[in-house]
Design a protein around this motif. Structure first.
Motif, PDB file in Angstrom:
ATOM      1  N   HIS A 120      -5.846  13.713  13.424  1.00  0.00           N
ATOM      2  CA  HIS A 120      -6.106  12.675  12.445  1.00  0.00           C
ATOM      3  C   HIS A 120      -4.830  12.443  11.651  1.00  0.00           C
ATOM      4  CE1 HIS A 120     -10.467  13.725  13.022  1.00  0.00           C
ATOM      5  NE2 HIS A 120      -9.892  14.890  13.306  1.00  0.00           N
ATOM      6  N   THR A 121      -4.372  11.223  11.581  1.00  0.00           N
ATOM      7  CA  THR A 121      -3.187  10.900  10.794  1.00  0.00           C
ATOM      8  C   THR A 121      -3.617  10.006   9.637  1.00  0.00           C
ATOM      9  OG1 THR A 121      -1.816  11.005  12.772  1.00  0.00           O
ATOM     10  CG2 THR A 121      -0.868   9.904  10.844  1.00  0.00           C
ATOM     11  N   ILE A 122      -3.254  10.432   8.436  1.00  0.00           N
ATOM     12  CA  ILE A 122      -3.732   9.755   7.231  1.00  0.00           C
ATOM     13  C   ILE A 122      -2.574   9.048   6.548  1.00  0.00           C
ATOM     14  CG2 ILE A 122      -4.747  10.147   4.949  1.00  0.00           C
ATOM     15  CD1 ILE A 122      -6.131  12.610   6.360  1.00  0.00           C
ATOM     16  N   ASP A 123      -2.724   7.751   6.349  1.00  0.00           N
ATOM     17  CA  ASP A 123      -1.723   7.013   5.588  1.00  0.00           C
ATOM     18  C   ASP A 123      -2.409   5.884   4.825  1.00  0.00           C
ATOM     19  OD1 ASP A 123      -2.209   5.120   7.542  1.00  0.00           O
ATOM     20  OD2 ASP A 123      -0.163   5.025   8.298  1.00  0.00           O
ATOM     21  N   ALA A 124      -1.639   4.899   4.416  1.00  0.00           N
ATOM     22  CA  ALA A 124      -2.187   3.778   3.658  1.00  0.00           C
ATOM     23  C   ALA A 124      -1.759   2.499   4.341  1.00  0.00           C
ATOM     24  CB  ALA A 124      -1.669   3.817   2.228  1.00  0.00           C
ATOM     25  N   VAL A 125      -2.595   1.465   4.221  1.00  0.00           N
ATOM     26  CA  VAL A 125      -2.317   0.214   4.905  1.00  0.00           C
ATOM     27  C   VAL A 125      -2.905  -0.921   4.066  1.00  0.00           C
ATOM     28  CG1 VAL A 125      -4.417   0.245   6.323  1.00  0.00           C
ATOM     29  CG2 VAL A 125      -2.361  -0.835   7.226  1.00  0.00           C
ATOM     30  N   ALA A 126      -2.303  -2.104   4.159  1.00  0.00           N
ATOM     31  CA  ALA A 126      -2.832  -3.269   3.438  1.00  0.00           C
ATOM     32  C   ALA A 126      -3.993  -3.870   4.217  1.00  0.00           C
ATOM     33  CB  ALA A 126      -1.727  -4.302   3.252  1.00  0.00           C
ATOM     34  N   ALA A 127      -5.055  -4.262   3.518  1.00  0.00           N
ATOM     35  CA  ALA A 127      -6.226  -4.843   4.171  1.00  0.00           C
ATOM     36  C   ALA A 127      -5.857  -6.167   4.840  1.00  0.00           C
ATOM     37  CB  ALA A 127      -7.336  -5.072   3.154  1.00  0.00           C
ATOM     38  N   THR A 128      -6.245  -6.312   6.108  1.00  0.00           N
ATOM     39  CA  THR A 128      -6.123  -7.608   6.781  1.00  0.00           C
ATOM     40  C   THR A 128      -7.249  -8.508   6.280  1.00  0.00           C
ATOM     41  OG1 THR A 128      -7.614  -6.982   8.547  1.00  0.00           O
ATOM     42  CG2 THR A 128      -5.277  -6.453   8.861  1.00  0.00           C
ATOM     43  N   ASP A 129      -7.225  -9.766   6.701  1.00  0.00           N
ATOM     44  CA  ASP A 129      -8.302 -10.685   6.315  1.00  0.00           C
ATOM     45  C   ASP A 129      -9.651 -10.173   6.829  1.00  0.00           C
ATOM     46  OD1 ASP A 129      -6.418 -12.255   5.102  1.00  0.00           O
ATOM     47  OD2 ASP A 129      -6.322 -13.756   6.699  1.00  0.00           O
ATOM     48  N   VAL A 130      -9.658  -9.629   8.043  1.00  0.00           N
ATOM     49  CA  VAL A 130     -10.917  -9.098   8.608  1.00  0.00           C
ATOM     50  C   VAL A 130     -11.402  -7.911   7.777  1.00  0.00           C
ATOM     51  CG1 VAL A 130     -11.932  -7.900  10.600  1.00  0.00           C
ATOM     52  CG2 VAL A 130     -10.459  -9.902  10.962  1.00  0.00           C
ATOM     53  N   ASP A 131     -10.496  -6.970   7.495  1.00  0.00           N
ATOM     54  CA  ASP A 131     -10.865  -5.807   6.672  1.00  0.00           C
ATOM     55  C   ASP A 131     -11.447  -6.283   5.339  1.00  0.00           C
ATOM     56  OD1 ASP A 131      -9.643  -4.181   8.593  1.00  0.00           O
ATOM     57  OD2 ASP A 131      -7.753  -4.057   7.490  1.00  0.00           O
ATOM     58  N   ALA A 132     -10.732  -7.227   4.712  1.00  0.00           N
ATOM     59  CA  ALA A 132     -11.092  -7.680   3.374  1.00  0.00           C
ATOM     60  C   ALA A 132     -12.475  -8.322   3.362  1.00  0.00           C
ATOM     61  CB  ALA A 132     -10.034  -8.656   2.856  1.00  0.00           C
TER      62      ALA A 132
ATOM     63  N   LEU B 136      -5.714   0.236   1.550  1.00  0.00           N
ATOM     64  CA  LEU B 136      -6.817   0.988   2.161  1.00  0.00           C
ATOM     65  C   LEU B 136      -6.289   2.337   2.610  1.00  0.00           C
ATOM     66  CD1 LEU B 136      -8.458  -1.826   4.332  1.00  0.00           C
ATOM     67  CD2 LEU B 136      -9.303  -0.875   2.172  1.00  0.00           C
ATOM     68  N   LEU B 137      -7.163   3.340   2.543  1.00  0.00           N
ATOM     69  CA  LEU B 137      -6.842   4.678   3.041  1.00  0.00           C
ATOM     70  C   LEU B 137      -7.169   4.679   4.530  1.00  0.00           C
ATOM     71  CD1 LEU B 137      -6.105   7.668   2.438  1.00  0.00           C
ATOM     72  CD2 LEU B 137      -8.527   8.043   1.965  1.00  0.00           C
ATOM     73  N   ARG B 138      -6.143   4.898   5.363  1.00  0.00           N
ATOM     74  CA  ARG B 138      -6.369   4.807   6.805  1.00  0.00           C
ATOM     75  C   ARG B 138      -6.358   6.187   7.442  1.00  0.00           C
ATOM     76  NH1 ARG B 138      -2.614   1.346  10.926  1.00  0.00           N
ATOM     77  NH2 ARG B 138      -0.977   2.618   9.946  1.00  0.00           N
ATOM     78  N   GLU B 139      -7.316   6.424   8.345  1.00  0.00           N
ATOM     79  CA  GLU B 139      -7.344   7.650   9.151  1.00  0.00           C
ATOM     80  C   GLU B 139      -7.308   7.223  10.607  1.00  0.00           C
ATOM     81  OE1 GLU B 139     -10.938   9.916   8.716  1.00  0.00           O
ATOM     82  OE2 GLU B 139     -10.478  11.175  10.451  1.00  0.00           O
TER      83      GLU B 139
ATOM     84  N   PRO C  46       0.827  -1.213   0.000  1.00  0.00           N
ATOM     85  CA  PRO C  46       0.000   0.000   0.000  1.00  0.00           C
ATOM     86  C   PRO C  46       0.860   1.261   0.000  1.00  0.00           C
ATOM     87  CG  PRO C  46       0.016  -1.009   2.181  1.00  0.00           C
ATOM     88  CD  PRO C  46       0.744  -1.963   1.272  1.00  0.00           C
ATOM     89  N   LEU C  47       0.524   2.196  -0.853  1.00  0.00           N
ATOM     90  CA  LEU C  47       1.194   3.497  -0.884  1.00  0.00           C
ATOM     91  C   LEU C  47       0.166   4.588  -0.643  1.00  0.00           C
ATOM     92  CD1 LEU C  47       3.539   2.996  -3.985  1.00  0.00           C
ATOM     93  CD2 LEU C  47       4.183   2.975  -1.560  1.00  0.00           C
ATOM     94  N   LEU C  48       0.610   5.649   0.009  1.00  0.00           N
ATOM     95  CA  LEU C  48      -0.233   6.830   0.226  1.00  0.00           C
ATOM     96  C   LEU C  48      -0.079   7.703  -1.010  1.00  0.00           C
ATOM     97  CD1 LEU C  48      -1.936   8.594   2.179  1.00  0.00           C
ATOM     98  CD2 LEU C  48       0.211   9.529   3.033  1.00  0.00           C
TER      99      LEU C  48
END
Lengths: 252, 252
Positions: B177-189, B200-203, A199-201
């Protein structure tokens, strides 16, 4: 890591503005008083004041001490448009390696953003950007041809395209930045030293001139472990004060 | 899609403020004039004015027409803290399904943010949030126990935790609020109907009270094809005007 003195002086003044030691409407100490307090040269103090002025925290100051105008820092226009200016502002050393600069037909996505026909000639720049020598971002920009052609006379390994173009009189007046997340392509991954699909921002940017004419479409992809965006907001007072919001791009 | 009338009326007024038809300092037309112009009920006009007031665009108005106070919309505190309020503000229907609400020991990450020892009891909430019925975000919040315990008396499938807690007198005063990106976990997915590892766009959010005491640590993960953040900024005028910046969360 030790930050440059002008960054630390600016930080101290920001904190004094934020906590009310220097309230809105009050004048800052004189330059010579600031030099004495912070054991800093006049150039250092002026660099710190320039940063605060850029952020909208202080105003005035032609021949007299500037006045506090706002308690909320917003990231300056320039540091939001220019990776180089941003890195300098936070006391880091920016770097870049140009992977490609090309005159070619606009992609479908760039064409929509630039309000031109797909395939119209544009100048595409692909660079890898570093912070303190470490890969942090992959930058892809498409400039309309009359602007982009200026870049063939510029050494894009040498620094800020934004500073160069504005120095050439290009009217980069307004930016819209869209922030989301995207999976790293093979190209992104190779240059950012991560696995493909990571993942990239992403910050996409559309820059227009005073008349609203699009000049640049950009797609910047940050390693989220290196750079994040933060937004601070405060509940408006019950008397209906304006919402207080502060946004900055910062090191993760 | 047809937006509710109050959203459209607010949009028109925002445009008139932005383009100078309604300059800063000028009074808005009266409520009855606005009702006539937009063929809208008084309730509709008041809802539109409330949105502009929240955004800091207008002020005043107790018994007389409100006055334009700023040309730059910033997203209101409430709509930045509450998915429900945000969705309503943009004319969409928010929804939620509670996956889990649990009293348990704080994770290491939540503990740092909440300034408590790891393992100290907190209340964790995990919900899937929808926009117009479509999965848009996975919400994970950890509340300090005295705040979180209030949620055991709340139906977290029914709507806004933010609205409920503030209604209970909880002082959610300031958010970072801190905004970055993260890979979806199995639960997220599984809940967002995407592949594991998708970006995923994470806040992440840390909410504190007036005294600065942390109350909530949250990790919200948005499908970037459904929600993005945008930032508009404008070059400050040469006379040193404040930087103009506008940030909103919006539908991708």
């Amino acid at each position: 890591m030790s930050l440059p003195l002008h960054v630390r002086v600016a930080e101290i003044l920001r904190a004094q503005i934020a906590d009310g030691t220097l309230p809105v409407g009050s004048a800052l100490p004189s330059e010579s008083a600031l030099c004495a307090t912070h054991q800093a040269s006049r150039g250092t103090v002026r660099a710190a004041l320039a940063a605060l002025r850029n952020e909208g925290l202080i105003a005035g100051g032609r021949g007299r001490p500037p006045v506090v105008r706002d308690t909320a820092v917003v990231q300056s226009f320039e540091t939001f448009m220019s990776f180089t200016a941003w890195a300098h502002d936070i006391g880091r050393t920016p770097g870049q390696r140009t992977i490609e600069i090309a005159r070619r037909g606009a992609s479908a996505i760039a064409a929509v953003s630039l309000e031109i026909e797909e395939g119209t000639p544009v100048v595409d720049v692909l660079r890898m950007r570093t912070l303190d020598g470490v890969p942090a971002m992959i930058e892809r920009s498409s400039f309309i041809e009359p602007v982009g052609r200026l870049l063939f006379d510029f050494d894009s390994d040498s620094g800020s395209i934004y500073a160069y173009l504005t120095g050439q009189g290009v009217d980069l007046h307004e930016g819209r930045h869209t922030i989301d997340a995207v999976a790293a392509t093979d190209v992104d991954a190779a240059h950012l030293d991560i696995d493909p699909g990571s993942p990239l921002l992403r910050e996409r940017r559309r820059a227009v001139d005073h008349s609203g004419k699009p000049l640049e479409y950009a797609d910047d992809r940050y390693r989220p472990d290196r750079v994040a965006f933060t937004i601070d907001n405060t509940h408006p007072a019950a008397n209906g004060a304006a919402p207080d919001i502060r946004i900055v791009k910062e090191i993760s």
